[in-house]
Design a protein around this motif. Structure first.
Motif, short mmCIF file in Angstrom:
data_model
loop_
_atom_site.label_atom_id
_atom_site.label_comp_id
_atom_site.label_asym_id
_atom_site.label_seq_id
_atom_site.Cartn_x
_atom_site.Cartn_y
_atom_site.Cartn_z
N LYS A 72 0.83 -1.22 0.00
CA LYS A 72 0.00 0.00 0.00
C LYS A 72 0.85 1.26 0.00
CE LYS A 72 -4.45 -1.45 1.54
NZ LYS A 72 -5.37 -1.69 2.63
N ILE A 73 2.05 1.18 0.59
CA ILE A 73 2.88 2.39 0.57
C ILE A 73 3.87 2.37 -0.60
CG2 ILE A 73 2.60 2.87 3.04
CD1 ILE A 73 5.30 1.70 3.59
N GLY A 74 3.59 1.49 -1.55
CA GLY A 74 4.34 1.51 -2.81
C GLY A 74 5.69 0.81 -2.77
N LYS A 75 5.86 -0.09 -1.78
CA LYS A 75 7.15 -0.78 -1.70
C LYS A 75 7.10 -2.13 -2.39
CE LYS A 75 8.72 2.46 0.94
NZ LYS A 75 9.42 3.54 0.27
N VAL A 76 8.27 -2.60 -2.81
CA VAL A 76 8.40 -3.97 -3.25
C VAL A 76 8.82 -4.72 -1.98
CG1 VAL A 76 9.69 -5.56 -4.70
CG2 VAL A 76 9.13 -3.28 -5.54
N SER A 77 7.90 -5.52 -1.45
CA SER A 77 8.16 -6.16 -0.15
C SER A 77 8.61 -7.59 -0.35
CB SER A 77 6.90 -6.14 0.70
OG SER A 77 6.36 -4.84 0.73
N VAL A 78 9.65 -7.98 0.37
CA VAL A 78 10.16 -9.34 0.27
C VAL A 78 10.19 -9.94 1.68
CG1 VAL A 78 12.05 -10.79 -0.56
CG2 VAL A 78 11.66 -8.56 -1.61
N ALA A 79 9.53 -11.09 1.84
CA ALA A 79 9.50 -11.73 3.16
C ALA A 79 10.75 -12.59 3.31
CB ALA A 79 8.25 -12.61 3.27
N VAL A 80 11.46 -12.38 4.41
CA VAL A 80 12.72 -13.12 4.65
C VAL A 80 12.77 -13.60 6.09
CG1 VAL A 80 13.98 -11.79 2.91
CG2 VAL A 80 14.03 -11.03 5.28
N GLY A 81 13.63 -14.58 6.32
CA GLY A 81 13.77 -15.12 7.67
C GLY A 81 14.69 -14.27 8.52
N ASN A 82 14.75 -14.63 9.78
CA ASN A 82 15.49 -13.85 10.77
C ASN A 82 16.91 -14.38 10.90
OD1 ASN A 82 15.92 -12.11 12.97
ND2 ASN A 82 15.29 -13.70 14.43
N CYS A 83 17.89 -13.56 10.61
CA CYS A 83 19.29 -13.91 10.89
C CYS A 83 20.04 -12.59 10.92
CB CYS A 83 19.86 -14.82 9.80
SG CYS A 83 19.99 -14.02 8.20
N ARG A 84 21.26 -12.60 11.35
CA ARG A 84 22.03 -11.36 11.43
C ARG A 84 22.12 -10.71 10.05
NH1 ARG A 84 25.85 -9.28 15.28
NH2 ARG A 84 25.70 -7.07 14.78
N GLY A 85 21.60 -9.50 9.92
CA GLY A 85 21.67 -8.77 8.65
C GLY A 85 20.58 -9.15 7.66
N PHE A 86 19.72 -10.11 8.03
CA PHE A 86 18.66 -10.61 7.14
C PHE A 86 19.28 -11.04 5.81
CE2 PHE A 86 16.59 -7.06 9.69
CZ PHE A 86 16.45 -7.87 10.79
N VAL A 87 18.68 -10.64 4.66
CA VAL A 87 19.29 -11.07 3.40
C VAL A 87 20.30 -10.02 2.91
CG1 VAL A 87 18.87 -11.53 0.96
CG2 VAL A 87 17.41 -12.57 2.68
N GLY A 88 19.81 -8.78 2.78
CA GLY A 88 20.62 -7.74 2.13
C GLY A 88 21.92 -7.48 2.86
N ASN A 89 21.84 -7.15 4.13
CA ASN A 89 23.05 -6.78 4.86
C ASN A 89 23.94 -7.98 5.15
OD1 ASN A 89 22.45 -4.11 4.71
ND2 ASN A 89 21.53 -3.98 6.74
#
Ligand SMILES: CCCCCCC/C=C/C(=O)SCCNC(=O)CCNC(=O)[C@H](O)C(C)(C)COP(=O)(O)OP(=O)(O)OC[C@H]1O[C@@H](n2cnc3c(N)ncnc32)[C@H](O)[C@@H]1OP(=O)(O)O
Length: 663
Positions: free
Chosen positions: A405-422
């Motif tokens: 709704k706020i115009g983002k491309v949302s990606v669901a990811v699991g919990n770990c240090r830094g998630f996916v990107g970082n």
């Protein structure tokens, strides 16, 4: 609605009659043909309409030639007819950007002849009856002269330069300019021949394949799933009417703007009086500038500011955006859990801390998820929605829906240090530092990465985001400390190689752009023009001498392979760990959040293009040379994929499933 050619067919045999002769036959017809455009006419859909003698569009219709976004050009005469119909400057704009235009704008351009609010087909039929007797010679666009401004050569030169600058190595925008130039300078038939030649090159290019893969990847990430089996189509979101943002630093301000602009009522909380005043002013400014650009009223009245966390008692969802400190965040989550209604979703904008630890502070841990925005949060399209072991599908579905709704491309990811990107950024940054230790300069590493297509190389990016951010994290992790026995910065930590270069710069107060010094020098604090810094070069020489490191010549290939393949290797680990559901999730995160060049598809698609066996072989080579760098050790999944014959990326999920079931 006609969204153009079926993109899935581009990789194989295309069905249906060939489009170009069909459009020519329509244009050559002796009876008037009127296109009735409803919904969407894109790509081949619009090219077909351009072959008609008249175009009537519904007022809600949208048209465009988005082929460039798929690595192509309008190859069914669109690059030759559009400039003849609407002029070279407007055609260049539409064809090189691929943007969709509204019916009203299309009418202004002269792209359509009439717009209607009624049944478009009925209006078109009446129109056809009215013009039935009129001669058609003046209606065949291919016969029009291409009207050019007097300084057309200068225009093409300027556009070509702009396109080369912004394309970051993408070939389609350049071919689009060349095709329109052919329309402006050649007779129609020769122009069509040029269009065909250019299209033939693009059609089979790796970039087109990457961009077409990315088109579907973007859509695939919306179909999220969790390791529990919960999925997008079986998990209903709960509506959010009122949201709160806690902490109005840079991120909190951007998130508040994004929510208010999308029409949500927002309670914006900042406990520090001075910070609150500054935030109010900054947020109002952002809203006003955004509204001016979009020609709407600024959503200032959507926001209620407060200093007290009690004011969020009645909201449906809270996004915490306080300083990146676990103890502080835990305290905020305890307070929120006590203050908010039991059904309130509690989300954290942490960029990598453990969501589970935050969930444990609350009465309803199943309503806790991460909502990791990227700076500036009201501009950047990416949102990582992070589920912890306790997060419910309801919470994930609600955060994903809010993101949309706020115009983002949302990606669901699991919990770990830094998630996916970082998490994937860490080995990339690490390699860049090691390369400096071994003889490279920040300018060279950045140049290689920018030539690859990144908007900014790793060191320019670090200077922009602030070197102190990572430094604080490394200090909290006990990494950024001198060796207690020698007092020297240590290059080995817990048996693995560590580069203290970033810490040493921070100790000198070199935090990047904001202090006017970092990996580069700047004219003044806040300036954006990075210049090579002789001080840094001497500093690197002294550092190497102090640690008995001999600088060697590092070439383009080594920079690219070590930075990218170490990152890709981490991507495979992420898939193996089930943190990302598929390679598409990683690729979308990297393109939207880390400026990975879209025409390379994303890091995982790039790995597939390079060849998994080559990636594996090079990682093995570098790991042998640097056995104290675990991120270079090829991971199990990569080996498994190569052993399975390097299947196409669309088939990786099957191998991942097998590998995970054996864990
Ligand atoms: C030498 C050879 C000469 C060849 C000449 C060829 C000339 C023609 C070229 C072309 O036409 S190129 C294609 C140009 N068209 C596009 O780029 C449009 C792409 N689609 C979109 O931009 C959007 O989908 C939309 C049409 C604006 C609709 O957006 P919306 O958000 O409403 O829906 P989506 O979720 O995006 O799409 C729904 C569903 O449909 C699939 N899809 C959409 N367009 C295409 C397409 N052109 N080909 C194949 N599939 C398409 C999309 O993937 C979604 O599928 P699911 O994810 O639900 O499975």
């Amino acid at each position: 609605m006609h969204s153009g050619a079926d993109i899935k067919e581009f990789g194989g045999q295309m069905s249906g009659p060939p489009l170009i002769p069909m459009i020519h036959a329509i244009e050559a017809a002796s009876k008037p043909v009127v296109a009735a455009i409803e919904g969407i006419a894109l790509g081949g859909g619009l090219e077909l309409a351009l072959g008609c003698h008249y175009r009537i569009a519904h007022s809600k219709a949208r048209v465009g030639l988005p082929e460039v976004t798929l690595g192509l050009l309008p190859g069914a005469g669109g690059s030759q007819r559009l400039p003849r119909l609407i002029g070279v400057p407007a055609a260049l704009d539409l064809i090189t950007t691929g943007r969709h235009v509204t019916a009203a704008e299309a009418l202004k351009f002269g792209l359509v002849d009439q717009i209607t609010d009624h049944n478009t087909v009925n209006v078109a039929v009446k129109f056809a009856q009215r013009v039935a007797d009129q001669p058609l010679d003046a209606r065949r666009i291919s016969t029009y002269p291409c009207l050019c401004p007097s300084d057309v050569a200068v225009l093409f030169e300027e556009v070509m330069q702009r396109v080369r600058r912004t394309a970051r190595g993408a070939i389609a925008p350049i071919a689009c300019v060349q095709a329109v130039r052919a329309a402006a300078t050649l007779p129609y038939n020769q122009g069509m021949e040029r269009e065909r030649e250019l299209m033939a090159t693009l059609f089979t290019s790796g970039q087109a394949r990457a961009l077409q893969y990315f088109f579907f990847a973007q859509r695939a990430v919306g179909r999220w799933s969790m390791p529990s089996g919960a999925r997008w189509d079986t998990s209903k979101p709960r509506p959010v009417h009122k949201a709160a943002v806690i902490g109005l630093g840079t991120m909190g301000r951007g998130i508040t703007v994004a929510l208010a602009q999308a029409g949500f009522s927002v309670v914006a909380v900042e406990t520090q009086e001075k910070q609150l005043m500054e935030a109010k002013q900054a947020i109002s400014g952002m809203l006003e500038r955004g509204a001016k650009r979009r020609g709407v009223a600024p959503a200032l009245d959507k926001i209620n500011y407060g200093r007290n966390i009690q004011s969020v008692a009645d909201v449906d969802l809270v996004i915490e955006a306080v300083f990146e400190d676990m103890a502080l965040k835990k305290k905020v989550f305890q307070q929120l859990s006590a203050v908010c209604k039991p059904s309130t979703f509690l989300c954290s904008n942490t960029s990598g801390l453990d969501i589970d630890q935050l969930a444990c502070q609350t009465r309803n841990p199943e309503l806790v998820v991460g909502m990791h925005f990227f700076a500036p949060a009201h501009v950047m399209k990416l949102l990582e929605v992070v589920y912890g072991p306790k997060s419910s599908p309801l919470a994930v579905a609600t955060a994903m829906q809010l993101g949309k709704k706020i115009g983002k491309v949302s990606v669901a990811v699991g919990n770990c240090r830094g998630f996916v990107g970082n998490r994937m950024l860490k080995p990339y940054l690490e390699q860049a530092l090691f390369l400096l230790e071994e003889g490279a300069t920040p300018e060279f590493v950045d140049q290689v990465l920018e030539e690859f297509g990144f908007a900014m190389g790793v060191f320019r990016m670090s200077d922009l985001s602030g070197l102190d951010v990572g430094w604080k994290v490394r200090m909290a992790d006990g990494l950024a400390m001198p060796d207690p026995t020698t007092g020297q910065p240590t290059r080995l930590r817990q048996g693995r190689r560590y580069s203290p270069l970033g810490d040493l710069l921070c100790e000198q107060g070199r935090f990047g752009q904001k202090t006017g010094r970092g990996w580069y020098q700047y004219d003044k604090p806040g300036s954006q023009v990075a210049k090579p810094d002789p001080w840094l070069h001497s500093f690197l020489d002294e550092y190497r001498a102090r640690h008995a490191l001999v600088a060697h010549r590092i070439d383009h290939q080594e920079v690219l392979e070590r930075c990218l393949y170490s990152m890709i290797n981490e991507g495979f680990r992420i898939l193996e760990d089930g943190i990302a559901a598929g390679p598409e999730d990683i690729d979308v995160i990297y393109v939207f959040g880390y400026s990975w060049p879209r025409h390379h598809g994303g890091p995982m698609f790039y790995a597939a293009t390079v060849g998994l066996n080559k990636v594996l072989e090079r990682l093995e080579h570098y790991y042998q040379a640097h056995p104290d760098v675990p991120s270079l050790q090829p991971c199990h999944l990569l080996r498994k994929l190569v052993a399975s014959g390097s299947p196409p990326i669309q088939k990786w999920r099957e191998v991942i499933k097998k590998v995970r079931s054996q864990l």
